[in-house]
Write a protein that holds these residues in place. Structure first.
Motif, PDB file in Angstrom:
ATOM      1  N   GLU A  74      41.799  35.959  28.842  1.00  0.00           N
ATOM      2  CA  GLU A  74      42.823  35.649  29.814  1.00  0.00           C
ATOM      3  C   GLU A  74      43.471  36.915  30.363  1.00  0.00           C
ATOM      4  O   GLU A  74      43.847  36.984  31.521  1.00  0.00           O
ATOM      5  N   ARG A  75      43.608  37.912  29.531  1.00  0.00           N
ATOM      6  CA  ARG A  75      44.276  39.128  29.946  1.00  0.00           C
ATOM      7  C   ARG A  75      43.352  40.011  30.771  1.00  0.00           C
ATOM      8  O   ARG A  75      43.788  40.665  31.715  1.00  0.00           O
ATOM      9  N   THR A  76      42.094  40.000  30.471  1.00  0.00           N
ATOM     10  CA  THR A  76      41.168  40.965  31.034  1.00  0.00           C
ATOM     11  C   THR A  76      40.999  40.841  32.535  1.00  0.00           C
ATOM     12  O   THR A  76      40.926  41.858  33.217  1.00  0.00           O
ATOM     13  N   ILE A  78      43.025  39.933  34.990  1.00  0.00           N
ATOM     14  CA  ILE A  78      44.130  40.561  35.718  1.00  0.00           C
ATOM     15  C   ILE A  78      44.065  42.073  35.553  1.00  0.00           C
ATOM     16  O   ILE A  78      44.322  42.824  36.495  1.00  0.00           O
ATOM     17  N   ARG A 245      50.793  35.888  37.030  1.00  0.00           N
ATOM     18  CA  ARG A 245      49.652  36.478  36.316  1.00  0.00           C
ATOM     19  C   ARG A 245      49.011  35.438  35.397  1.00  0.00           C
ATOM     20  O   ARG A 245      47.788  35.321  35.303  1.00  0.00           O
ATOM     21  N   ASN A 249      45.224  34.105  35.639  1.00  0.00           N
ATOM     22  CA  ASN A 249      44.336  34.194  34.483  1.00  0.00           C
ATOM     23  C   ASN A 249      43.770  32.831  34.108  1.00  0.00           C
ATOM     24  O   ASN A 249      42.593  32.695  33.776  1.00  0.00           O
ATOM     25  N   GLN A 250      44.633  31.826  34.147  1.00  0.00           N
ATOM     26  CA  GLN A 250      44.204  30.477  33.776  1.00  0.00           C
ATOM     27  C   GLN A 250      43.125  29.970  34.737  1.00  0.00           C
ATOM     28  O   GLN A 250      42.106  29.416  34.309  1.00  0.00           O
ATOM     29  N   SER A 253      39.796  31.868  34.331  1.00  0.00           N
ATOM     30  CA  SER A 253      39.090  31.648  33.071  1.00  0.00           C
ATOM     31  C   SER A 253      37.937  30.663  33.227  1.00  0.00           C
ATOM     32  O   SER A 253      37.018  30.637  32.407  1.00  0.00           O
ATOM     33  N   LYS A 260      33.968  36.034  39.606  1.00  0.00           N
ATOM     34  CA  LYS A 260      34.991  37.057  39.394  1.00  0.00           C
ATOM     35  C   LYS A 260      34.664  38.333  40.165  1.00  0.00           C
ATOM     36  O   LYS A 260      35.550  38.958  40.772  1.00  0.00           O
TER      37      LYS A 260
END
Length: 282
Positions: A74-76, A78, A245, A249-250, A253, A260
């Motif tokens: 999820e973090r990656t 962004i 953010r 991310n959601q 995913s 992406k």
């Protein structure tokens, strides 16, 4: 078949010597395994008991790794978006910059006018109105996740332009940069939603970050005696940014790697469109 019991010395488990095996005479031969393996001075220990801590440790580690994997995933994305954006800066703009020369002149060298600033505000209003209308209509279902973020700017811009009008300034009609960008956003939102999200990200985050600094410097250069609502947000801006953010991310995913990458590939185009809007000021 492994024995049901292992014999270990008191205080430690020794596996370097095979234990003696004693069959009970009355034990049926069909069972095939001894009930107890024991040497004098040893304690009977269940294999199941020995395995429980290991199983628990492995399970805990697996759960932690799975949670970390979700968090990282999820973090990656962004972080990927931000990294691509940073690389589009010049080396004197950011330590992560890779451009030999900036895509626009430094703000210190700008010579803005009130008329040029008004054209920028009018074009920006059209772009934000377009973005807001697209997510409100949600032709792509997950666009709805980007509604009511608190970062919307069309209403603040409307109030700012009305203030300028009351001061005697003539409010221009949208110009080519704003019209062209709005049309591009509408087209991408239907045909290439992943590219559209890149523009959504860049417009909102660029304005709420570097855009604020630019707005302050331009206001000083044109001697503007007002803090525009364009640069004011209700609530904590950092929390509003964090919320969007999370939504980005959601949504991402569920994308494939190719989807992406299509989003990331659009970043330079998003930069160029935003610079075209700011060109009114420099």
């Amino acid at each position: 078949m492994a024995p049901a019991w292992l014999s270990v010395p008191h205080g430690a488990l020794s596996l370097d010597r095979a234990p003696s095996i004693h069959f009970r005479p009355d034990q049926p031969a069909s069972r095939g395994v001894p009930a107890v393996l024991r040497r004098p001075g040893t304690v009977a220990v269940s294999v199941a008991a020995l395995r429980r801590p290991l199983v628990a440790t492995v399970a805990a580690a697996t759960n932690t790794a799975a949670a970390a994997s979700v968090e990282e995933r999820e973090r990656t994305f962004i972080e990927e978006m931000r990294a691509v954006a940073m690389r589009l800066h010049s080396r004197d703009q950011s330590k992560y910059g890779e451009k030999e020369a900036p895509m626009e002149p430094p703000v210190a060298k700008w010579r803005p006018t009130v008329e040029g600033y008004l054209r920028f505000l009018v074009d920006s209003k059209l772009v934000f109105e377009t973005l807001e209308a697209i997510v409100d209509s949600a032709a792509i279902p997950w666009y709805a996740e980007f509604r009511s973020t608190g970062l919307e700017r069309s209403e603040p811009l409307k109030k700012d332009l009305e203030w300028f009008r009351q001061q005697g300034h003539k409010i221009p009609e949208p110009c080519a940069p704003g019209i062209t960008y709005a049309s591009l956003l509408e087209e991408l939102s239907v045909k290439e939603p992943y590219a559209f999200v890149c523009h959504f990200y860049n417009v909102y985050f660029a304005h709420s970050a570097g855009g604020r600094i630019i707005g302050k410097e331009v206001a000083e250069k044109i001697h503007l005696q007002k803090e525009l609502e364009f640069y004011e947000w209700e609530g904590d801006l950092s929390q509003l940014q964090q919320n969007i953010r999370g939504k980005l991310n959601q949504v991402a995913s569920g994308w494939s790697r190719a989807e992406k990458d299509r989003c990331l590939d659009e970043m330079e185009k998003a930069f160029a469109c935003s610079i075209d809007l700011r060109r009114h000021m420099f």
